[in-house]
Design a protein around this motif. Sequence first.
Motif, short mmCIF file in Angstrom:
data_model
loop_
_atom_site.label_atom_id
_atom_site.label_comp_id
_atom_site.label_asym_id
_atom_site.label_seq_id
_atom_site.Cartn_x
_atom_site.Cartn_y
_atom_site.Cartn_z
N TYR A 32 -2.59 -3.83 4.84
CA TYR A 32 -2.34 -4.66 3.75
C TYR A 32 -3.20 -4.21 2.50
O TYR A 32 -2.97 -3.83 1.40
CB TYR A 32 -2.41 -6.02 3.82
CG TYR A 32 -2.41 -6.87 2.70
CD1 TYR A 32 -1.30 -7.08 2.16
CD2 TYR A 32 -3.35 -7.59 2.22
CE1 TYR A 32 -0.85 -7.80 1.02
CE2 TYR A 32 -3.50 -8.36 1.25
CZ TYR A 32 -2.12 -8.56 0.40
OH TYR A 32 -2.06 -9.24 -0.72
N LEU A 33 -4.74 -4.13 2.70
CA LEU A 33 -5.60 -4.01 1.87
C LEU A 33 -5.33 -2.49 1.29
O LEU A 33 -5.72 -2.16 0.25
CB LEU A 33 -7.01 -4.19 2.26
CG LEU A 33 -7.36 -5.56 2.63
CD1 LEU A 33 -8.71 -5.49 3.35
CD2 LEU A 33 -7.29 -6.34 1.49
N THR A 34 -4.99 -1.63 2.18
CA THR A 34 -4.91 -0.15 1.70
C THR A 34 -3.72 -0.13 1.02
O THR A 34 -3.72 0.72 -0.17
CB THR A 34 -4.60 0.77 3.09
OG1 THR A 34 -5.61 0.48 3.83
CG2 THR A 34 -4.15 2.13 2.49
N LYS A 35 -2.75 -0.62 1.12
CA LYS A 35 -1.70 -0.77 0.31
C LYS A 35 -1.93 -1.29 -1.05
O LYS A 35 -1.37 -0.82 -1.92
CB LYS A 35 -0.39 -1.42 0.79
CG LYS A 35 0.21 -0.92 2.32
CD LYS A 35 1.52 -1.71 2.82
CE LYS A 35 2.27 -1.05 3.79
NZ LYS A 35 3.28 -2.01 4.44
N CYS A 36 -2.48 -2.35 -1.23
CA CYS A 36 -2.98 -2.81 -2.33
C CYS A 36 -3.83 -2.00 -3.22
O CYS A 36 -3.79 -1.99 -4.27
CB CYS A 36 -3.84 -4.47 -2.13
SG CYS A 36 -2.80 -5.65 -1.60
N ALA A 37 -4.92 -1.37 -2.42
CA ALA A 37 -5.62 -0.23 -3.20
C ALA A 37 -4.62 0.65 -3.99
O ALA A 37 -4.93 1.30 -4.90
CB ALA A 37 -6.69 0.14 -2.13
N ILE A 38 -3.76 1.07 -2.79
CA ILE A 38 -2.83 2.37 -3.43
C ILE A 38 -2.15 1.92 -4.75
O ILE A 38 -2.12 2.77 -5.56
CB ILE A 38 -1.88 2.82 -2.16
CG1 ILE A 38 -2.79 3.56 -1.13
CG2 ILE A 38 -0.83 3.82 -2.94
CD1 ILE A 38 -2.04 3.88 0.02
N LYS A 39 -1.57 0.59 -4.48
CA LYS A 39 -0.86 0.21 -5.56
C LYS A 39 -1.73 -0.06 -6.98
O LYS A 39 -1.21 0.39 -7.91
CB LYS A 39 -0.21 -1.16 -5.11
CG LYS A 39 0.66 -1.71 -6.25
CD LYS A 39 1.31 -3.22 -5.59
CE LYS A 39 2.32 -3.65 -6.86
NZ LYS A 39 3.09 -4.88 -6.36
N PRO B 19 -4.27 -6.29 16.38
CA PRO B 19 -3.23 -5.99 15.61
C PRO B 19 -3.49 -6.84 14.18
O PRO B 19 -2.94 -5.93 13.31
CB PRO B 19 -1.95 -6.35 16.18
CG PRO B 19 -2.58 -6.36 17.62
CD PRO B 19 -3.80 -6.91 17.68
N LYS B 20 -3.95 -7.82 14.37
CA LYS B 20 -4.14 -8.80 12.99
C LYS B 20 -5.14 -7.77 12.10
O LYS B 20 -4.92 -7.80 10.91
CB LYS B 20 -4.50 -10.18 13.34
CG LYS B 20 -4.94 -11.08 11.94
CD LYS B 20 -5.41 -12.30 12.64
CE LYS B 20 -5.55 -13.13 11.31
NZ LYS B 20 -6.18 -14.61 11.57
N GLY B 21 -6.27 -7.47 12.79
CA GLY B 21 -7.09 -6.69 12.04
C GLY B 21 -6.57 -5.41 11.14
O GLY B 21 -6.95 -5.08 10.19
N GLU B 22 -5.83 -4.58 12.56
CA GLU B 22 -5.16 -3.56 11.78
C GLU B 22 -4.13 -3.75 10.56
O GLU B 22 -4.12 -3.21 9.51
CB GLU B 22 -4.46 -2.84 12.81
CG GLU B 22 -5.42 -2.09 13.76
CD GLU B 22 -4.60 -1.53 14.85
OE1 GLU B 22 -3.35 -1.76 14.95
OE2 GLU B 22 -5.24 -1.02 15.72
#
Length: 199
Positions: free
Chosen positions: A35-42, A27-30
């Motif tokens: 988080y990185l995906t959200k940052c990239a989208i933002k 779960p931590k990896g996911e």
Amino acid sequence: AQASIMKSEGTVSDKRQSVKHASQSTPKGEGEIEYLTKCAIKTATMLKDQAEALQELNLSLEQKVQNRTRELARLASFPEHYPNPIIETNLVGKIQYMNPAARETFPDLELQTIRHPILEGLPDILQTLMSTHSTSVVREASVDCRVYEEKITYFPEIHVVHLYSHDITERKKAAEFLSSQNQELAESRDRALDAARAK
């Protein structure tokens, strides 16, 4: 045999710890990926918004440049079509611009330059304007039996002089004629009064 059983139990225990650790780390990896995906989208959204804002700014600037270019073209066309002479010189009387009316009215101006009656005395006039902190003066100039009223305007911020001239010959003649008529009327009145006193 007991040692073997303990070793076996230790191995099982180690495997259970590994499974537990794996179940906790997944779960931590996911979460990190999410988080990185959200940052990239933002970041992508911000870049898109900035690109759109920049495009709007560029369009606005282009429109302003086009409007300014049209305005400059309009202003530049004004002296070209103005019916009276317009002349621009530098501070020593060197001609930098003449509109078509000036070229037609004063065909030898570029040849005579500062010796021409329309520019004669210009350096002294400019010196007076500078010393008195003035920017314009009006005078009369006679050119080939014609009289011109000339407004001389000094632009200190760009170090140029504009001269605007218009023919006042007929107006001067009319004024002189009226002055002459008034003088004759005054003399006739004086003669009539003298005659009346003599009786």
